[in-house]
Design an enzyme around this catalytic site. Structure first.
Site, PDB file in Angstrom:
ATOM      1  N   ARG A 107       0.813  -1.238   0.000  1.00  0.00           N
ATOM      2  CA  ARG A 107       0.000   0.000   0.000  1.00  0.00           C
ATOM      3  C   ARG A 107       0.840   1.280   0.000  1.00  0.00           C
ATOM      4  NH1 ARG A 107      -3.605  -3.081   3.329  1.00  0.00           N
ATOM      5  NH2 ARG A 107      -5.208  -3.857   1.934  1.00  0.00           N
TER       6      ARG A 107
ATOM      7  N   LYS B 233       4.983  11.680 -11.240  1.00  0.00           N
ATOM      8  CA  LYS B 233       4.122  10.893 -12.136  1.00  0.00           C
ATOM      9  C   LYS B 233       4.763   9.523 -12.315  1.00  0.00           C
ATOM     10  CE  LYS B 233       1.705  14.201 -15.033  1.00  0.00           C
ATOM     11  NZ  LYS B 233       1.553  14.738 -16.405  1.00  0.00           N
TER      12      LYS B 233
ATOM     13  N   GLU C 276      12.506  17.122 -25.049  1.00  0.00           N
ATOM     14  CA  GLU C 276      11.806  17.647 -23.863  1.00  0.00           C
ATOM     15  C   GLU C 276      12.376  19.011 -23.441  1.00  0.00           C
ATOM     16  OE1 GLU C 276       9.185  16.887 -22.122  1.00  0.00           O
ATOM     17  OE2 GLU C 276       8.764  14.800 -22.600  1.00  0.00           O
TER      18      GLU C 276
ATOM     19  N   LYS D  68      10.270  23.032 -13.904  1.00  0.00           N
ATOM     20  CA  LYS D  68       9.313  21.975 -13.562  1.00  0.00           C
ATOM     21  C   LYS D  68       8.867  22.071 -12.098  1.00  0.00           C
ATOM     22  CE  LYS D  68       7.789  17.369 -14.149  1.00  0.00           C
ATOM     23  NZ  LYS D  68       7.892  16.110 -14.842  1.00  0.00           N
TER      24      LYS D  68
ATOM     25  N   GLU E 207      -2.019  17.968 -11.576  1.00  0.00           N
ATOM     26  CA  GLU E 207      -2.403  18.357 -12.939  1.00  0.00           C
ATOM     27  C   GLU E 207      -3.893  18.693 -13.074  1.00  0.00           C
ATOM     28  OE1 GLU E 207      -0.177  16.430 -16.132  1.00  0.00           O
ATOM     29  OE2 GLU E 207      -1.907  16.699 -17.431  1.00  0.00           O
TER      30      GLU E 207
ATOM     31  N   ARG F 228      -0.121  22.498 -14.701  1.00  0.00           N
ATOM     32  CA  ARG F 228       0.826  21.409 -14.993  1.00  0.00           C
ATOM     33  C   ARG F 228       0.603  20.830 -16.400  1.00  0.00           C
ATOM     34  NH1 ARG F 228       3.126  16.534 -11.119  1.00  0.00           N
ATOM     35  NH2 ARG F 228       4.381  15.573 -12.753  1.00  0.00           N
TER      36      ARG F 228
ATOM     37  N   ASN G 226       2.783  19.389 -21.007  1.00  0.00           N
ATOM     38  CA  ASN G 226       2.473  18.419 -22.066  1.00  0.00           C
ATOM     39  C   ASN G 226       2.477  19.029 -23.456  1.00  0.00           C
ATOM     40  OD1 ASN G 226       2.090  16.295 -20.207  1.00  0.00           O
ATOM     41  ND2 ASN G 226       0.074  17.097 -19.716  1.00  0.00           N
TER      42      ASN G 226
ATOM     43  N   HIS H 118       2.899  16.841 -26.530  1.00  0.00           N
ATOM     44  CA  HIS H 118       2.728  15.445 -26.107  1.00  0.00           C
ATOM     45  C   HIS H 118       1.495  14.765 -26.703  1.00  0.00           C
ATOM     46  CE1 HIS H 118       5.983  16.332 -23.442  1.00  0.00           C
ATOM     47  NE2 HIS H 118       5.948  15.145 -22.885  1.00  0.00           N
TER      48      HIS H 118
ATOM     49  N   HIS I 103       2.562  11.479 -28.309  1.00  0.00           N
ATOM     50  CA  HIS I 103       2.183  10.120 -27.884  1.00  0.00           C
ATOM     51  C   HIS I 103       1.628   9.331 -29.062  1.00  0.00           C
ATOM     52  CE1 HIS I 103       1.811  11.121 -23.305  1.00  0.00           C
ATOM     53  NE2 HIS I 103       3.047  10.905 -23.679  1.00  0.00           N
TER      54      HIS I 103
ATOM     55  N   HIS J 248      10.468   8.897 -27.171  1.00  0.00           N
ATOM     56  CA  HIS J 248       9.535   9.878 -26.612  1.00  0.00           C
ATOM     57  C   HIS J 248       9.947  11.318 -26.959  1.00  0.00           C
ATOM     58  CE1 HIS J 248       6.671  11.687 -23.919  1.00  0.00           C
ATOM     59  NE2 HIS J 248       7.643  12.331 -23.291  1.00  0.00           N
TER      60      HIS J 248
HETATM   61  N1  GLY Z   1       5.996  14.973 -17.891  1.00  0.00           N
HETATM   62  C1  GLY Z   1       4.966  15.902 -17.597  1.00  0.00           C
HETATM   63  C2  GLY Z   1       4.681  16.014 -16.146  1.00  0.00           C
HETATM   64  O1  GLY Z   1       5.419  15.515 -15.319  1.00  0.00           O
HETATM   65  O2  GLY Z   1       3.695  16.621 -15.789  1.00  0.00           O
END
Ligand code: GLY
Length: 354
Positions: free
Chosen positions: A114, A136, A178, A220, A230, A234, A238, A241, A245, A257
């Site tokens: 958990r 994430k 990125e 970041k 997000e 946030r 993206n 992205h 993706h 990526h």
């Molecule tokens: N890679 C995008 C984020 O961490 O929000």
């Protein structure tokens, strides 16, 4: 040694920039060692390159850092190994590797008994500037990338840019996709730093990378501090992205990526032009920087619009079947747009074809 602190309501932590065998890293691991079995999760190729680093703490679990392997089945294998090695609620997982290792170790630590602690030691440029920071974690499902996962913040991120020295050129480009995204979408200063240092970036000038990696992490941190889960700002991380993706998926992950994000930036840039969100000279600056850095900028003929659109509609940012796409408004700023007419998306993507 430099540090950034990421301040969150429950899980604040440091990103420490130093060398992997420094006393500071050692101290940090000791600080979060609660007496349980430590499990280092890494990749075979890293174990060969850095045997001492990979074996430094506790037991070792090796996985294959490929998108095909970023699966629930592999998570189960990792968790079974943790049990077998004697891990318990006081255990610490250490992710020693690139983004896939980090995302999977983070996810496994979010559900093992958990939820237990973990530390990120990113070894690729992409992981250093993006995936190791912000909590994430997750895996891919057959129907899409990163569709299962959890927000689970690491206890610390230990970043050593020397790991970049053993990366293949394509892995550096993977990170550069990125990095350009941060510049275009969120930081004009960073964009200009990149524009003014193309040769240093191509020649792996470590001093320059030290600054670039730090600056990306700073951007970041500031975004994640405002919006950990997000719900708003946030999403701007993206940029590129949604298209990216889809490129990864239609190319069967042959395109990395960061390369896919680079192509995605061009698609987003074309779309922003059609929506009169930004100026052609800003688009040209972005395009020219990406060309100079050797990043891909074109969609291949065989990647069909309908196939890509289907994938984009499964994107996590899609709400009630409506695409939400991040678009640039100038160099260093971006917004989230909804209700974009499909014909404009199609037209923009056709404009990016090789
Ligand atoms: N890679 C995008 C984020 O961490 O929000």
């Amino acid at each position: 040694m430099k540090k950034l602190h990421i301040k969150l309501p429950h899980d604040s932590y440091d990103i420490i920039f130093d060398e992997w065998d420094s006393p500071e890293f050692e101290k940090t691991v000791a600080e979060f060692d609660r007496g349980g079995q430590i499990l280092t999760v890494s990749e075979r190729k890293l174990q060969k390159l850095y045997p001492l680093a990979a074996y430094r703490y506790g037991e070792l679990f090796l996985l294959q850092g490929t998108e095909e392997n970023k699966s629930m089945a592999e998570i189960e294998r990792l968790l079974e190994c943790a049990v077998e090695k004697g891990c318990d609620r006081k255990s610490l997982f250490i992710a020693f590797g690139g983004g896939i290792v980090g995302d999977m170790t983070g996810f496994a630590s979010s559900i093992f008994m958990r939820g237990i602690d973990f530390i990120q030691v990113p070894t690729t440029l992409l992981a250093m500037v993006d995936s190791s920071v912000g909590g994430k974690t997750g895996v891919n499902l057959a129907s899409g990338k990163n569709l299962a996962g959890a927000f689970h913040q690491p206890k610390a991120v230990l970043t050593d840019v020397h790991f970049l020295e053993t990366l293949p050129e394509r892995e550096i480009r993977n990170g550069l996709g990125e990095i350009v995204k941060y510049g275009v979408g969120l930081s004009k200063d960073l964009f200009e730093l990149l524009e003014n240092n193309v040769e240093g970036l191509k020649n792996l000038d470590l001093e320059l990378y030290r600054k670039v990696v730090y600056d990306c992490c700073e951007v970041k941190c500031s975004i994640v501090q405002q919006d950990e889960k997000e719900q708003g700002v946030r999403a701007l991380l993206n940029l590129g992205h949604t298209f990216g993706h889809a490129v990864e998926a239609v190319s069967n992950f042959e395109i990395t990526h960061g390369e896919a994000v680079a192509i995605g930036l061009v698609c987003a840039g074309e779309l922003a032009l059609r929506l009169n969100l930004w100026r052609k000279d800003d688009f040209d600056r972005m395009y020219s920087l990406m060309l100079k850095l050797g990043l891909p900028v074109k969609l291949r003929k065989e990647w069909k619009f309908d196939d890509m659109m289907k994938i984009m509609l499964h994107d996590k940012k899609t709400e009630s079947g409506k695409l939400k796409i991040v678009l640039p408004t100038s160099i260093g700023s971006s917004i989230v747009e909804k209700n974009i007419p499909e014909n404009l998306i199609r037209e923009s993507m056709e404009a990016c074809r090789e």
